[in-house]
Design a protein around this motif. Sequence first.
Motif, PDB file in Angstrom:
ATOM      1  N   ARG A 189     -12.100 -19.052 -13.926  1.00 42.97           N
ATOM      2  CA  ARG A 189     -11.140 -17.732 -13.957  1.00 42.97           C
ATOM      3  C   ARG A 189     -10.479 -17.562 -14.426  1.00 42.97           C
ATOM      4  NH1 ARG A 189     -12.108 -15.344  -8.655  1.00 42.97           N
ATOM      5  NH2 ARG A 189     -13.607 -14.634  -9.381  1.00 42.97           N
ATOM      6  N   ALA A 190      -9.727 -18.731 -14.258  1.00 44.74           N
ATOM      7  CA  ALA A 190      -8.156 -18.304 -15.367  1.00 44.74           C
ATOM      8  C   ALA A 190      -8.460 -18.016 -16.867  1.00 44.74           C
ATOM      9  CB  ALA A 190      -6.780 -19.867 -15.370  1.00 44.74           C
ATOM     10  N   LEU A 191      -9.282 -18.933 -17.615  1.00 44.95           N
ATOM     11  CA  LEU A 191      -9.732 -18.978 -18.735  1.00 44.95           C
ATOM     12  C   LEU A 191     -10.524 -17.863 -19.278  1.00 44.95           C
ATOM     13  CD1 LEU A 191      -9.748 -20.461 -21.648  1.00 44.95           C
ATOM     14  CD2 LEU A 191     -12.212 -21.777 -20.609  1.00 44.95           C
ATOM     15  N   ALA A 192     -11.432 -17.542 -18.748  1.00 45.86           N
ATOM     16  CA  ALA A 192     -12.256 -15.708 -18.585  1.00 45.86           C
ATOM     17  C   ALA A 192     -11.094 -14.545 -18.714  1.00 45.86           C
ATOM     18  CB  ALA A 192     -12.836 -15.776 -17.955  1.00 45.86           C
ATOM     19  N   ALA A 193     -10.249 -14.850 -17.604  1.00 47.13           N
ATOM     20  CA  ALA A 193      -8.665 -14.351 -17.630  1.00 47.13           C
ATOM     21  C   ALA A 193      -7.988 -14.132 -18.754  1.00 47.13           C
ATOM     22  CB  ALA A 193      -8.498 -13.986 -16.472  1.00 47.13           C
ATOM     23  N   SER A 194      -7.833 -15.219 -19.921  1.00 42.85           N
ATOM     24  CA  SER A 194      -7.184 -15.627 -20.461  1.00 42.85           C
ATOM     25  C   SER A 194      -7.845 -15.305 -21.552  1.00 42.85           C
ATOM     26  CB  SER A 194      -6.348 -16.760 -20.765  1.00 42.85           C
ATOM     27  OG  SER A 194      -6.001 -16.832 -22.369  1.00 42.85           O
ATOM     28  N   LEU A 195      -9.124 -15.201 -22.370  1.00 45.88           N
ATOM     29  CA  LEU A 195     -10.093 -14.597 -23.381  1.00 45.88           C
ATOM     30  C   LEU A 195     -10.365 -12.819 -22.759  1.00 45.88           C
ATOM     31  CD1 LEU A 195     -12.521 -17.637 -23.732  1.00 45.88           C
ATOM     32  CD2 LEU A 195     -10.552 -17.219 -24.684  1.00 45.88           C
ATOM     33  N   ASP A 196      -9.884 -12.333 -21.765  1.00 47.54           N
ATOM     34  CA  ASP A 196     -10.056 -11.064 -21.469  1.00 47.54           C
ATOM     35  C   ASP A 196      -8.896 -10.323 -21.751  1.00 47.54           C
ATOM     36  OD1 ASP A 196     -12.959 -11.472 -21.140  1.00 47.54           O
ATOM     37  OD2 ASP A 196     -12.922 -11.084 -19.683  1.00 47.54           O
ATOM     38  N   GLY A 197      -7.828 -10.900 -21.594  1.00 50.48           N
ATOM     39  CA  GLY A 197      -7.002 -10.169 -21.033  1.00 50.48           C
ATOM     40  C   GLY A 197      -6.728  -9.639 -19.503  1.00 50.48           C
ATOM     41  N   ALA A 198      -5.547 -10.483 -19.002  1.00 51.54           N
ATOM     42  CA  ALA A 198      -5.570 -10.321 -17.764  1.00 51.54           C
ATOM     43  C   ALA A 198      -4.397  -8.908 -17.732  1.00 51.54           C
ATOM     44  CB  ALA A 198      -4.865 -11.473 -17.376  1.00 51.54           C
ATOM     45  N   ALA A 199      -4.296  -8.213 -18.635  1.00 55.67           N
ATOM     46  CA  ALA A 199      -2.677  -7.592 -17.818  1.00 55.67           C
ATOM     47  C   ALA A 199      -3.908  -6.637 -17.601  1.00 55.67           C
ATOM     48  CB  ALA A 199      -3.168  -6.834 -19.213  1.00 55.67           C
ATOM     49  N   ASP A 200      -4.376  -6.062 -17.488  1.00 54.81           N
ATOM     50  CA  ASP A 200      -5.982  -4.743 -16.716  1.00 54.81           C
ATOM     51  C   ASP A 200      -6.226  -5.056 -15.079  1.00 54.81           C
ATOM     52  OD1 ASP A 200      -7.333  -6.016 -18.115  1.00 54.81           O
ATOM     53  OD2 ASP A 200      -8.888  -4.840 -17.697  1.00 54.81           O
TER      54      ASP A 200
END
Length: 124
Positions: free
Chosen positions: A83-94
């Motif tokens: 989850r953290a890696l995906a959020a980083s790759l996708d951009g977790a701002a939203d």
Amino acid sequence: MTVAAAEPARAPLPAGPDALTATEELIAGIWRDVLGRDMVGVTDNFFDIGGHSMALAAVHARLTEATGRSITMLDLFRHPTVRALAASLDGAADRPELARAAMRAAARRGRARRTPPPRRPHQQ
């Protein structure tokens, strides 16, 4: 009567608001293959489920190839859960809940790395 051998059932993927993103599915699949595991949870820490530096290098190569993106090895260490890696790759701002999950994982890593201060000999 003969019973056909059935494939082991995989847990159903979450649906609705808990559904995996495409990036989470990609990362989880790579981790399963590299680590030889049937299941990988989105909050499992890579190193807690059998990952090591050589496995991380394999994940890095496969993830870089699959995404066509420049991903650093440091990114994989900083974000040790799917989850953290995906959020980083996708951009977790939203998605603030993913950013919070990544921050909690980083805090746990920081606590785990702390070592007690060296003991001082008693002075007499």
